[in-house]
Design an enzyme around this catalytic site. Structure first.
Site: not given
Length: 417
Positions: A199, A295, A362
């Site tokens: 991330s 995502d 994710h």
């Protein structure tokens, strides 16, 4: 193979919306989404043997170098030493967790583990790419494995401060202090090294990839992995640019431009150079992009955030893709097409790697169920861990791009409840 769905309980969602407003609401809600995404586990995982728990280590002398978290406390990392054939191999993983783009939400972030050592967990489970078990992590299980904690709010890239609100934006100094300490612990002798991140940490692994590579002799095999770090400069459901506006705040507030590639800044504005699509062409060190085409964080926070959808017409869809109508699915397909277009030139370079699966997910390298397990997500019968390992060790060229939703039945899709 049956598609897996993992439910994330949004138990505080309603109360957050009702009691908080403005940027503080957005900061807390964003933090809540981050926490939910990063703590999601399956019931199967809970029944498995307990993962390796690794204690926290404070970076020695970091504060004296100005390398501090948002609130001025010392930064930290978790380290599990390598052994056997992995004794001189190093995996550095940068933690993720969003950003703070205003004084107000950076002040709020100081009261969380993403802005202060005081609130960090003192032990963390090492799973997925950090696991010490060969059956869970076939290529990196016996490497020296490090997770650097994220407490600056700008992908380890800012360098400024706000004295009036007692905020320290020292991500770049944290990054350098951590690497310097790890070098002193044996990393300078590494014969191979991988910088990874998830991330906001995945974005950081792109930003710092060449810098990381330059710290080793040419004889050391050095590569980088960005997991869920390819954030698109996309139009949201209202026609606005939610993520560009947020990134603009991060870059300006934390003076991130000081640590972005000069070759990019010579062509584009600093905010544009914080977007991976504009960064990757300036990265010389071999880089692997692992991303879900849809995502889950970007769906929640960039494409259909509350600010772009105040009426809540996207709430059902963004919580569970199975509830999307055809026009909403088409919006996501356009998003996927933008992603594929953004990586088209990147994919033509032989040292690069790609694993883009058509999932609503994710951070797939950190979770055991998505990294390497009996029912892991696959592209052409290949799980993420094997793809990354084949690429790192030059066993195969990996340019794996999934067909569009809903073709992939191996996804571990995230559903918000």
């Amino acid at each position: 193979m049956r598609m897996k769905v993992f439910v994330i309980a949004a138990l505080a969602f309603v109360s957050l919306v009702s009691v908080i407003d403005g940027s503080e609401h957005q900061a807390q809600l964003s933090e809540f989404v981050n926490d939910a995404l990063f703590s999601s586990v399956s019931s199967k995982q809970l029944s498995q043997p307990q993962p390796l728990m690794v204690p926290i280590t404070v970076i020695n002398g970091a504060a004296a170098k100005g390398a501090v978290c948002l609130d001025g406390t010392s930064p930290a990392y978790h380290f599990h030493p390598g052994s056997g054939s992995g004794a001189n191999s190093w995996l550095i993983h940068l933690e993720g967790g969003g950003w703070c783009n205003t004084i107000r939400n950076c002040v709020f972030r100081k009261t969380t583990r993403r802005g202060s050592f005081k609130f960090m967990e003192k032990t963390l489970p090492f799973t997925g790419i950090l696991s010490n078990k060969p059956e869970e992590n076939p290529d990196f299980f016996n490497w020296n494995r490090v997770k650097i904690r994220y407490c600056d709010g700008a992908s380890f890239a800012g360098d400024s401060q706000n004295e009036a609100n007692q905020l320290q934006f020292r991500g770049q100094k944290i990054w350098l202090a951590a690497i310097e300490e790890l070098m002193s612990k044996g990393m300078q002798k590494a014969n191979q090294a991988l910088l990874s991140g998830c991330s906001a940490g995945g974005l950081a692994s792109i930003i710092h990839c060449d810098e990381f590579g330059s710290m080793f002799p040419k004889s050391t095999k050095v590569k980088c992995l960005s997991d869920a770090g390819f954030f698109l400069d996309a139009v949201d459901v209202s026609g606005g640019h939610t993520l560009r506006n947020m990134f603009g705040g991060v870059v300006t507030l934390q003076e991130v431009q000081k640590n972005l590639p000069k070759s990019c800044l010579n062509q584009l504005d600093p905010t544009s150079c914080f977007f991976p699509q504009n960064l990757i062409q300036h990265v010389q060190t071999p880089l692997f992009l692992l991303n879900a085409a849809y995502d889950a964080w970007q769906v929640q926070e960039s494409l259909a955030p509350h600010s772009a959808d105040p009426s809540g017409s996207w709430n059902d869809c963004k919580a569970n893709h199975a509830r999307c109508n055809s026009s909403q699915i088409q919006f996501f397909q356009d998003f996927r097409n933008q992603l594929l277009n953004d990586v088209k030139d990147f994919s033509k370079s032989s040292p690069t790697g790609l694993f883009i699966n058509s999932c609503f997910a994710h951070c797939q390298s950190e979770r055991q169920d998505t990294w390497f397990a009996d029912d892991s997500p696959l592209i052409n019968d290949m799980p993420v861990a094997i793809a990354v390992g084949d690429w790192f060790f030059d066993r195969k060229t990996i340019k794996a791009i999934d067909c569009a939703y809903p073709c992939d039945t191996t996804c571990h899709n995230l559903v918000f409840k």
